[in-house]
Design a protein around this motif. Structure first.
Motif, PDB file in Angstrom:
ATOM      1  N   CYS A  66       2.138   4.895   0.380  1.00 49.14           N
ATOM      2  CA  CYS A  66       1.685   3.864   1.330  1.00 49.14           C
ATOM      3  C   CYS A  66       1.197   2.622   0.586  1.00 49.14           C
ATOM      4  O   CYS A  66       1.484   1.487   1.003  1.00 49.14           O
ATOM      5  CB  CYS A  66       0.561   4.411   2.208  1.00 49.14           C
ATOM      6  SG  CYS A  66       1.093   5.584   3.462  1.00 49.14           S
TER       7      CYS A  66
ATOM      8  N   ASN B  11       2.330  -1.290   1.186  1.00 51.68           N
ATOM      9  CA  ASN B  11       1.319  -2.298   1.529  1.00 51.68           C
ATOM     10  C   ASN B  11      -0.029  -1.832   0.998  1.00 51.68           C
ATOM     11  O   ASN B  11      -0.301  -0.623   1.033  1.00 51.68           O
ATOM     12  CB  ASN B  11       1.199  -2.461   3.055  1.00 51.68           C
ATOM     13  CG  ASN B  11       2.108  -3.545   3.593  1.00 51.68           C
ATOM     14  OD1 ASN B  11       2.309  -4.576   2.948  1.00 51.68           O
ATOM     15  ND2 ASN B  11       2.672  -3.320   4.768  1.00 51.68           N
TER      16      ASN B  11
ATOM     17  N   ALA C  36       2.301   2.313   7.536  1.00 55.10           N
ATOM     18  CA  ALA C  36       1.947   1.272   6.565  1.00 55.10           C
ATOM     19  C   ALA C  36       2.945   0.122   6.626  1.00 55.10           C
ATOM     20  O   ALA C  36       2.558  -1.054   6.541  1.00 55.10           O
ATOM     21  CB  ALA C  36       1.905   1.858   5.154  1.00 55.10           C
ATOM     22  N   GLY C  37       4.226   0.449   6.774  1.00 52.21           N
ATOM     23  CA  GLY C  37       5.257  -0.587   6.880  1.00 52.21           C
ATOM     24  C   GLY C  37       5.078  -1.447   8.114  1.00 52.21           C
ATOM     25  O   GLY C  37       5.420  -2.634   8.117  1.00 52.21           O
TER      26      GLY C  37
ATOM     27  N   GLY D 133       2.176  -2.157   9.302  1.00 54.63           N
ATOM     28  CA  GLY D 133       0.855  -2.771   9.207  1.00 54.63           C
ATOM     29  C   GLY D 133      -0.242  -1.950   9.851  1.00 54.63           C
ATOM     30  O   GLY D 133      -1.374  -2.413   9.989  1.00 54.63           O
TER      31      GLY D 133
ATOM     32  N   GLU E 103     -10.021  -0.814  -0.387  1.00 53.87           N
ATOM     33  CA  GLU E 103      -8.579  -0.707  -0.196  1.00 53.87           C
ATOM     34  C   GLU E 103      -7.965   0.007  -1.395  1.00 53.87           C
ATOM     35  O   GLU E 103      -8.551   0.082  -2.468  1.00 53.87           O
ATOM     36  CB  GLU E 103      -7.927  -2.085  -0.004  1.00 53.87           C
ATOM     37  CG  GLU E 103      -7.891  -2.947  -1.250  1.00 53.87           C
ATOM     38  CD  GLU E 103      -7.107  -4.233  -1.050  1.00 53.87           C
ATOM     39  OE1 GLU E 103      -6.768  -4.553   0.103  1.00 53.87           O
ATOM     40  OE2 GLU E 103      -6.833  -4.911  -2.053  1.00 53.87           O
TER      41      GLU E 103
ATOM     42  N   ARG F 283      -4.826  -0.196  -3.809  1.00 52.22           N
ATOM     43  CA  ARG F 283      -3.811  -1.166  -4.214  1.00 52.22           C
ATOM     44  C   ARG F 283      -2.605  -0.482  -4.831  1.00 52.22           C
ATOM     45  O   ARG F 283      -2.613   0.722  -5.100  1.00 52.22           O
ATOM     46  CB  ARG F 283      -4.433  -2.161  -5.199  1.00 52.22           C
ATOM     47  CG  ARG F 283      -5.594  -2.928  -4.595  1.00 52.22           C
ATOM     48  CD  ARG F 283      -6.259  -3.839  -5.602  1.00 52.22           C
ATOM     49  NE  ARG F 283      -7.366  -4.582  -5.009  1.00 52.22           N
ATOM     50  CZ  ARG F 283      -8.137  -5.422  -5.684  1.00 52.22           C
ATOM     51  NH1 ARG F 283      -7.933  -5.608  -6.986  1.00 52.22           N
ATOM     52  NH2 ARG F 283      -9.102  -6.072  -5.073  1.00 52.22           N
ATOM     53  N   LYS F 284      -1.577  -1.292  -5.086  1.00 54.47           N
ATOM     54  CA  LYS F 284      -0.324  -0.758  -5.632  1.00 54.47           C
ATOM     55  C   LYS F 284      -0.558  -0.066  -6.981  1.00 54.47           C
ATOM     56  O   LYS F 284      -0.012   1.011  -7.236  1.00 54.47           O
ATOM     57  CB  LYS F 284       0.705  -1.879  -5.790  1.00 54.47           C
ATOM     58  CG  LYS F 284       2.059  -1.403  -6.293  1.00 54.47           C
ATOM     59  CD  LYS F 284       3.047  -2.545  -6.413  1.00 54.47           C
ATOM     60  CE  LYS F 284       3.447  -3.087  -5.057  1.00 54.47           C
ATOM     61  NZ  LYS F 284       4.527  -4.097  -5.159  1.00 54.47           N
TER      62      LYS F 284
ATOM     63  N   ASN G  73      -2.352   0.351   8.932  1.00 53.84           N
ATOM     64  CA  ASN G  73      -2.996   1.068   7.824  1.00 53.84           C
ATOM     65  C   ASN G  73      -4.054   2.053   8.293  1.00 53.84           C
ATOM     66  O   ASN G  73      -4.272   3.090   7.663  1.00 53.84           O
ATOM     67  CB  ASN G  73      -3.615   0.063   6.848  1.00 53.84           C
ATOM     68  CG  ASN G  73      -2.597  -0.449   5.843  1.00 53.84           C
ATOM     69  OD1 ASN G  73      -1.672   0.264   5.484  1.00 53.84           O
ATOM     70  ND2 ASN G  73      -2.753  -1.688   5.418  1.00 53.84           N
TER      71      ASN G  73
END
Length: 323
Positions: free
Chosen positions: A87, A91, A238-239, A241, A300, A302-303, A243
């Motif tokens: 996820c 995003n 997630a795609g 939005g 959050e 993050r990637k 979340n």
């Protein structure tokens, strides 16, 4: 050849089912004027936990409870590291303070209780690495009581949030009619459960053909297969939005898996396990703390943190393979 075809059909059903399920669930949240995260923690979490519930309770009724506990532990580790990791690659995953303050710590708390119960409260026995460990009926009933308390608290909070009108406005998101929302959820759930079963059965058959052990299949193929609904549903959310739906789904599913699935399984038949189940519970606690601290730091995921989660799961997978 047929196993490979069924595997592909299962993935298609999972993906489309998750798509419909997310749309229907998000619409219900807005129709009922409750936060999307509450729907993720309840309706979506329950729906995506159905494959685990089916596999584990069936295993309990057959007396194969080692499969029940390995399925739950493997699924929960997969949910935290792979589902949230994937996820985050799609995003950055926002983590609401309410989730970090209540539901996420609660999921860690019940995992610690699971460790105490399935280690027989004996550090010496765990360190010796010998003997059998049992999660008995009283432990199972305790989990079922905690599950009812969790459900009551979540619903109560949802009603309070609605009364305070703390529901995010999302005018740009299409809200379906009540009938269509129910149809989307029903069809989506059917696709998720059927697709999950097809993937598990066909993947297990393929694994057996390649000579992999039943223990390895139970902790990996079955656990991963029954977690595919969480993976697909959360990544799709997630795609889109959504979340809150993605994170709520993972945390809610992990809570459902321990309290409802292990609770019901142990109540039906006491779960007898070996030392590896205790070690896997410790790993689950470690994975929970890793994800929780990452989410708590910036509110959050993050990637870069998602990549760390995926690498951590790869290490866990290799550990299972070689032990």
């Amino acid at each position: 050849m047929m196993d490979y075809i069924l595997l592909i059909i299962g993935f298609v059903l999972l993906i489309k089912g998750a798509d419909y399920f997310v749309d229907g669930s998000s619409s219900v949240a807005r129709l009922l004027k409750v936060p999307t995260i509450v729907i993720g923690l309840t309706v979506v979490a329950f729906g995506t936990s159905m494959p685990e519930f089916s596999v584990s309770v069936t295993a309990a009724m057959r007396g194969d409870n080692d499969l029940a506990v390995s399925n739950v532990l493997g699924s929960n580790i997969f949910n935290l590291l792979v589902v949230l990791g994937c996820c985050a690659l799609v995003n950055p995953v926002q983590a609401k303070w309410s989730l970090l303050k209540k539901e996420f710590p609660f999921s860690i708390f019940i995992t610690v209780i699971l460790l105490l119960l399935n280690s027989d409260f004996s550090v010496t026995k765990v360190l010796s690495g010998g003997g059998k460990f049992v999660l008995g009926r009283w432990g199972g009933m305790l989990f079922l009581v905690l599950f009812l308390i969790f459900l009551y608290a979540t619903v109560t909070e949802a009603l309070a949030a609605r009364d305070r009108q703390e529901v995010d406005d999302a005018d740009e998101y299409k809200v379906l009619s009540p009938a269509n929302s129910a149809l989307y959820i029903g069809c989506g759930l059917a696709g998720i459960v059927l697709g999950g079963n097809l993937v598990v059965d066909s993947a297990s058959a393929i694994a057996v053909r390649f000579g992999l052990s039943q223990t390895f299949i139970g902790l990996t193929i079955v656990a991963l297969g029954t977690s595919l609904p969480e993976l697909v549903t959360s990544v799709v959310a997630a795609g889109k939005g959504e979340n809150d739906l993605a994170v709520g789904n993972v945390v809610g599913s992990n809570i459902f898996n321990i309290l409802l699935i292990l609770g019901a399984s142990a109540t039906i038949t006491p779960i007898v396990m070996d030392i590896t189940a205790v070690y896997d519970t410790v790993i689950l606690i470690g994975a929970s703390l890793l994800v929780y601290l990452a989410a708590l730091s910036k509110r959050e995921i993050r990637k870069s943190e998602g990549i760390v989660f995926l690498l951590a799961y790869l290490v866990f997978f290799v550990y299972i393979l070689v032990r």
